[in-house]
Structure formats: structure tokens, C-alpha cells
Design a protein around this motif. Structure first.
Motif, PDB file in Angstrom:
ATOM      1  N   VAL A 158      56.428  46.234  47.985  1.00 57.53           N
ATOM      2  CA  VAL A 158      55.410  47.263  48.393  1.00 57.53           C
ATOM      3  C   VAL A 158      54.063  46.901  48.324  1.00 57.53           C
ATOM      4  CG1 VAL A 158      54.793  49.770  48.298  1.00 57.53           C
ATOM      5  CG2 VAL A 158      57.027  49.235  48.017  1.00 57.53           C
ATOM      6  N   HIS A 159      53.915  46.374  47.220  1.00 57.93           N
ATOM      7  CA  HIS A 159      52.377  45.590  46.909  1.00 57.93           C
ATOM      8  C   HIS A 159      52.016  44.567  47.940  1.00 57.93           C
ATOM      9  CE1 HIS A 159      49.132  43.840  43.958  1.00 57.93           C
ATOM     10  NE2 HIS A 159      49.539  42.723  44.881  1.00 57.93           N
ATOM     11  N   GLU A 160      53.081  43.593  48.357  1.00 60.73           N
ATOM     12  CA  GLU A 160      52.791  42.575  49.201  1.00 60.73           C
ATOM     13  C   GLU A 160      52.672  43.323  50.502  1.00 60.73           C
ATOM     14  OE1 GLU A 160      51.942  39.779  48.154  1.00 60.73           O
ATOM     15  OE2 GLU A 160      52.366  40.204  46.186  1.00 60.73           O
ATOM     16  N   VAL A 161      53.609  44.403  50.910  1.00 65.51           N
ATOM     17  CA  VAL A 161      53.235  45.124  52.120  1.00 65.51           C
ATOM     18  C   VAL A 161      51.771  45.639  52.216  1.00 65.51           C
ATOM     19  CG1 VAL A 161      54.169  46.542  53.832  1.00 65.51           C
ATOM     20  CG2 VAL A 161      55.630  45.294  52.632  1.00 65.51           C
ATOM     21  N   GLY A 162      51.144  46.038  51.382  1.00 61.80           N
ATOM     22  CA  GLY A 162      49.974  46.539  51.029  1.00 61.80           C
ATOM     23  C   GLY A 162      48.996  45.532  51.438  1.00 61.80           C
ATOM     24  N   HIS A 163      49.040  44.098  51.089  1.00 62.15           N
ATOM     25  CA  HIS A 163      48.266  42.976  51.384  1.00 62.15           C
ATOM     26  C   HIS A 163      48.414  42.885  53.026  1.00 62.15           C
ATOM     27  CE1 HIS A 163      46.886  41.977  47.464  1.00 62.15           C
ATOM     28  NE2 HIS A 163      48.053  41.387  47.068  1.00 62.15           N
ATOM     29  N   VAL A 164      49.630  42.900  53.560  1.00 58.74           N
ATOM     30  CA  VAL A 164      49.866  42.693  54.934  1.00 58.74           C
ATOM     31  C   VAL A 164      48.987  43.914  55.708  1.00 58.74           C
ATOM     32  CG1 VAL A 164      51.469  43.003  56.836  1.00 58.74           C
ATOM     33  CG2 VAL A 164      52.165  41.679  54.886  1.00 58.74           C
ATOM     34  N   THR A 168      43.404  45.088  49.237  1.00 60.22           N
ATOM     35  CA  THR A 168      43.449  44.018  48.091  1.00 60.22           C
ATOM     36  C   THR A 168      43.241  44.657  46.513  1.00 60.22           C
ATOM     37  OG1 THR A 168      41.760  42.369  47.128  1.00 60.22           O
ATOM     38  CG2 THR A 168      40.771  44.599  47.898  1.00 60.22           C
ATOM     39  N   HIS A 169      43.211  43.756  45.604  1.00 56.90           N
ATOM     40  CA  HIS A 169      43.617  44.373  44.394  1.00 56.90           C
ATOM     41  C   HIS A 169      42.211  45.261  43.762  1.00 56.90           C
ATOM     42  CE1 HIS A 169      45.822  40.287  43.731  1.00 56.90           C
ATOM     43  NE2 HIS A 169      46.882  41.443  44.255  1.00 56.90           N
ATOM     44  N   PRO A 170      42.527  46.370  43.624  1.00 57.90           N
ATOM     45  CA  PRO A 170      41.387  47.301  43.301  1.00 57.90           C
ATOM     46  C   PRO A 170      40.624  47.149  42.099  1.00 57.90           C
ATOM     47  CG  PRO A 170      43.348  48.667  43.103  1.00 57.90           C
ATOM     48  CD  PRO A 170      43.754  47.084  43.574  1.00 57.90           C
ATOM     49  N   ASN A 190      47.352  47.263  42.130  1.00 56.29           N
ATOM     50  CA  ASN A 190      46.958  46.348  41.136  1.00 56.29           C
ATOM     51  C   ASN A 190      48.253  45.548  40.685  1.00 56.29           C
ATOM     52  OD1 ASN A 190      44.457  47.794  40.394  1.00 56.29           O
ATOM     53  ND2 ASN A 190      45.578  49.240  39.270  1.00 56.29           N
ATOM     54  N   GLN A 191      47.733  44.195  39.906  1.00 56.44           N
ATOM     55  CA  GLN A 191      48.705  43.102  39.827  1.00 56.44           C
ATOM     56  C   GLN A 191      49.421  43.553  38.691  1.00 56.44           C
ATOM     57  OE1 GLN A 191      48.093  38.806  40.773  1.00 56.44           O
ATOM     58  NE2 GLN A 191      46.098  39.522  40.536  1.00 56.44           N
ATOM     59  N   GLY A 192      50.621  42.989  38.562  1.00 62.40           N
ATOM     60  CA  GLY A 192      51.384  42.986  37.050  1.00 62.40           C
ATOM     61  C   GLY A 192      52.530  43.881  37.404  1.00 62.40           C
TER      62      GLY A 192
ATOM     63  N   GLY B  40      46.960  33.041  49.952  1.00 56.22           N
ATOM     64  CA  GLY B  40      47.990  33.571  49.176  1.00 56.22           C
ATOM     65  C   GLY B  40      47.668  34.914  48.329  1.00 56.22           C
ATOM     66  N   PHE B  41      48.033  35.937  48.660  1.00 57.32           N
ATOM     67  CA  PHE B  41      47.833  36.992  47.788  1.00 57.32           C
ATOM     68  C   PHE B  41      48.877  37.446  47.298  1.00 57.32           C
ATOM     69  CE2 PHE B  41      45.120  37.750  51.869  1.00 57.32           C
ATOM     70  CZ  PHE B  41      43.873  37.617  51.170  1.00 57.32           C
ATOM     71  N   ALA B  42      48.799  37.322  45.570  1.00 57.23           N
ATOM     72  CA  ALA B  42      50.072  37.042  45.066  1.00 57.23           C
ATOM     73  C   ALA B  42      50.175  38.617  44.349  1.00 57.23           C
ATOM     74  CB  ALA B  42      49.949  36.072  43.923  1.00 57.23           C
ATOM     75  N   ASN B  43      51.355  38.744  43.573  1.00 61.82           N
ATOM     76  CA  ASN B  43      51.490  39.728  42.609  1.00 61.82           C
ATOM     77  C   ASN B  43      52.146  38.839  41.440  1.00 61.82           C
ATOM     78  OD1 ASN B  43      51.431  42.098  41.127  1.00 61.82           O
ATOM     79  ND2 ASN B  43      53.510  42.636  41.588  1.00 61.82           N
ATOM     80  N   ARG B  44      51.342  38.881  40.209  1.00 60.14           N
ATOM     81  CA  ARG B  44      51.777  38.111  39.256  1.00 60.14           C
ATOM     82  C   ARG B  44      51.805  38.689  37.837  1.00 60.14           C
ATOM     83  NH1 ARG B  44      47.519  34.292  40.568  1.00 60.14           N
ATOM     84  NH2 ARG B  44      48.864  32.622  41.232  1.00 60.14           N
TER      85      ARG B  44
HETATM   86 ZN   LIG Z   1      48.629  41.296  45.166  1.00 61.13          ZN
END
Ligand SMILES: [Zn+2]
Ligand SMILES: [Zn+2]
Lengths: 219, 202
Positions: A158-164, A168-170, A190-192, B40-44
Motif C-alpha cells: 500500500v505504501h508503494e502504491v502511495g508512491h505511484v 513521499t515519505h512525510p 513513513n518507512q519501516g 526507486g522510492f523504497a520501503n526499507r
Molecule cells: Zn517509500
């Protein structure tokens, strides 16, 4: 190289000063400028390729991308599964899977009209994208250390679809540790893993994510 | 998917060998004329403090890159463009361990580290926030081993590589803050780094 043993992150103070002069609702740094070449809205089908469908990355994980629907009238996400290699959807955003080791959970790549990856620190932030696709990590051990591995994988998608959708990361989860307006907003963007940073990394789409989506694409 | 293994030993690297004898007077650099493409916009994974990082890693060591990285590019056919498109690239290099902070390793041991970047069509394409691995560079690494190979990676990407005070690393023109080993200071874990300097003698 000279690095002092105790370095105070001075830039954090500068950011604090900037945040006081900003409005609380705009959050322009939480989404990117530009749209998709030839499109005004963000209505597309996520085409889940066979490579992305595994015993662990199941269809219900991918279907949760539809949680982005019903927030903005200009955003509509459909999910379609590739049953055999011949299934094609012309305007689909492709979702692939690959073994990425344990370094990444998943990522989204924006492209220019020649099929070259766009620089996500410069042009990718301001230009119209020709296309984007998502790669999910099919190495399930990267998710297995989460308290709820399935939820971590679902949150990642769902996070990646948000990037599409150009979100961005808030908050800057790394060095400076500060979202410029409201600290560490609870967000799926947010990442993680879900629950990280005192719960700021959300497994579901939050009010902050929704306000950013509406700011980007309209209510 | 098409895999191609190439070494990043370019004509520039050959020039580097030629100038190696008077390196101290030459400010030569492999990355001077390369365009940086961060993509690449990642989640990590993220590690918000030293305790979380220590808990996750297999090894924490000071080490030096001893070779030139080996590159692997990944392409796949993309229906939208009707052609094979680059979607991932990695580089792997060897470090020699100089100091062990955490884990089962000895000074002088070597191990391989992978980062998600490579030189493609003359551009440095990176999915990682870490600057490239340059021969002779010394860093403090917080490393996790891939479960299906013997290759290590920096935990959380830029959460897992830090400067060694007084290290004399090669210049890195692609970064605004090359001493930190990231392209952008906002990706550097200052809080964790300060904790490390307090706790460990590096
Ligand atoms: Zn991300
Ligand atoms: Zn915000």
C-alpha cells in the motif's frame, strides 16, 4: 576527514524555524509535483504479474491497494491479477516480484518517456512521469522478522502504491528526524515496519495520508 | 529477466592505475564526469537508535574496501515501453576487517558487502542512499548477512555505515557531504552516530 566527536545537528534548529512559518495543512513536501504524461487524474489498474504472486504475497495483500479509493474523486485504483503470461492491460501499472535479498521491502520506480529511471531526488520530484512500476521483494525472510509479517508486506505494498500516487515519505526517518510541520505524523507513507518510531509507521492509510492525497489530486 | 555481470573497471580506473604513483599530488577521481541518478522510492527497515541497530546486526566492524566492485544489472521486459528496462542494479565489494565491535569476526578477515547501485550507460544509477564503495575507503559498518548467501549488507542501507574519524577516504564529488557517506545529510543518522562515538572507541 575531520568529524568532531560530538556533533549537534544544527540543521534541525533551522527546520524548526521554517516550520513555524508554514501553514499546518499544506504539507507540500509530502507529495511530488507533476502527474503522468497525458493524464490529469490518477486512475489506473495495478497489474499484478505472476512474478509478484507467491505463497506469502497473496492476493489479499495486493487487493488492499484499493484502500486508496474513496478519498479523492481523481484517484481510482483497480487490482488485476495476471493469470497467464498473455493477459495484458494497456494502461496498467505493472507490479513485479523479485528476490531482493533482505535490504529492501519493495520499491517504486518512475520512468521518463525513454524507459530510463528518473532521478527521484531531482527531476522525479518535479516532472511528469511517463510510467511507474512497483517491485515487491519475494524473499519472505525480509518480512518474517516483523511482529506481523503479512501486515508488514501489505503495508509495504500500500505504501508503494502511495508512491505511484506521487506521495513521499512525510518524515525524514533518518538523520534529522523531523517532518517540517507536525513532527512525526502517523502515516503509511513513513518507512519501516508497522509500529516503528513509536507507532508513527502505520499499517493503514491515516488522516495524514488522506490529506496529502487530496492536496495532490483534489478532493 | 536478464542478468549481466560486469566489473566497474573502466578506462577511468585504468587511468587511476597510471596516476597511482603520484596520487598524493593528483586530485584524481573516478566519479568526476558521471551523472548521478538516484532512483526507486523504497520501503526499507529503519533503526531509530543504536540499540535497535545492535539488536539487528550480525557484525559491527571497521573495515576497508580492498577491491573494485563487481556489478550485476537486472533487466526485464516492460510492456509499456516494449523493451527490456533496467529495474535493479547491485555492486559487491570486499572489505578487510580492521576492528571488531560486535560479532564473530577477526581482524584481517575479509567479507563481501553488497550495495544497490551501479554504473549503467555512463550514469551512476543508485537505489541506495549510500555513496559508492571506493577501493581504500574505510568505514564503520553495521552489517547483516543475507540469509541465502554469504554476502553482507549495511543495515537499513544508510542506517548501517558511518565515518571512521580521521579516515582518509577518496574524494566523492557526487555527494554534498562525502565524509558522511551519503548523498544527502538528511539520510545520515546523526543521533545513532553520536551514540556510537560515545559507546565505542573507533
Ligand atoms: Zn517509500
Ligand atoms: Zn505532512
Amino acid at each position: 576527514m575531520k568529524i568532531k566527536k560530538r556533533v549537534i545537528p544544527m540543521l534541525a534548529g533551522v527546520l524548526t524555524a521554517v516550520m513555524l512559518t508554514s501553514t499546518a495543512s499544506a504539507h507540500p513536501e509530502d507529495y511530488w509535483a507533476g502527474k503522468y504524461i497525458g493524464y490529469e487524474d490518477a486512475k489506473f489498474t495495478l497489474r499484478i504479474s505472476r512474478s509478484a504472486q507467491t505463497d506469502f504475497l497473496t492476493s489479499d495483500i495486493y487487493r488492499s491497494a484499493r484502500d486508496w479509493n474513496g478519498i479523492s474523486s481523481n484517484v481510482r485504483v483497480n487490482v488485476s491479477f495476471v493469470i497467464n503470461a498473455r493477459t495484458t492491460i494497456d494502461d496498467g501499472i505493472n507490479v513485479y516480484g523479485d528476490n531482493l535479498g533482505e535490504r529492501l521491502l519493495g520499491y517504486t520506480t518512475p520512468y521518463d518517456s525513454n524507459g530510463k529511471p528518473l532521478d527521484t531526488s531531482i527531476d522525479g520530484l518535479i516532472s511528469d512521469w511517463a510510467y511507474a512500476d512497483i517491485t515487491m521483494n519475494t524473499n519472505s525472510s525480509v518480512f518474517s522478522v516483523a511482529s506481523d509479517p503479512k501486515l508488514a508486506a501489505q503495508m509495504t505494498f500500500v505504501h508503494e502504491v502511495g508512491h505511484v500516487l506521487k506521495l513521499t515519505h512525510p518524515f525524514i526517518s533518518r538523520g534529522l528526524g523531523g517532518h517540517t510541520i507536525d513532527g512525526k505524523p502517523v502515516a503509511i507513507m513513513n518507512q519501516g515496519f508497522p509500529g516503528d518510531y513509536g507507532g508513527a509507521v502505520s499499517s493503514t492509510i491515516t488522516g495524514h495520508d488522506k490529506s496529502c492525497l487530496k492536496a495532490k489530486w483534489g478532493a | 529477466m536478464m542478468k549481466k555481470i560486469t566489473a566497474i573497471i573502466t578506462v577511468l580506473a585504468a587511468c587511476a592505475l597510471l596516476t597511482a604513483c603520484n596520487k598524493s599530488t593528483e586530485n584524481f577521481n573516478d566519479f568526476d564526469d558521471i551523472k548521478l541518478v538516484r532512483t526507486g522510492f523504497a520501503n526499507r527497515r529503519v533503526f531509530e537508535n543504536l540499540a535497535a541497530l545492535e539488536d539487528y546486526v550480525d557484525l559491527a566492524v571497521v573495515g576497508k574496501f580492498t577491491g573494485d566492485p563487481e556489478q550485476e544489472e537486472r533487466y526485464r521486459y516492460n510492456e509499456f515501453f516494449g523493451k527490456d528496462v533496467l529495474y535493479f542494479v547491485t555492486s559487491t565489494n570486499t572489505i578487510e576487517i580492521e576492528k571488531v565491535l560486535i560479532g564473530d569476526a577477526e581482524i584481517g578477515d575479509t567479507l563481501q558487502i553488497v550495495q544497490d547501485y551501479g554504473i549503467v550507460d555512463g550514469d551512476l544509477v543508485t537505489f541506495s542512499d549510500l555513496t559508492p564503495m571506493q577501493k581504500g575507503d574505510e568505514w564503520l559498518f553495521f552489517l547483516k548477512k543475507e540469509s541465502d548467501s554469504d554476502i553482507y549488507f549495511c543495515a537499513g542501507d544508510s542506517d548501517g555505515r558511518f565515518p571512521v574519524p580521521n579516515a582518509e577516504n577518496e574524494p566523492m564529488p557526487l555527494s554534498d557531504c562525502p565524509d558522511l557517506g551519503v548523498y544527502d545529510e538528511q539520510n545520515f543518522m546523526w543521533n545513532t552516530y553520536n551514540e556510537i562515538l560515545e559507546k565505542y572507541d573507533i
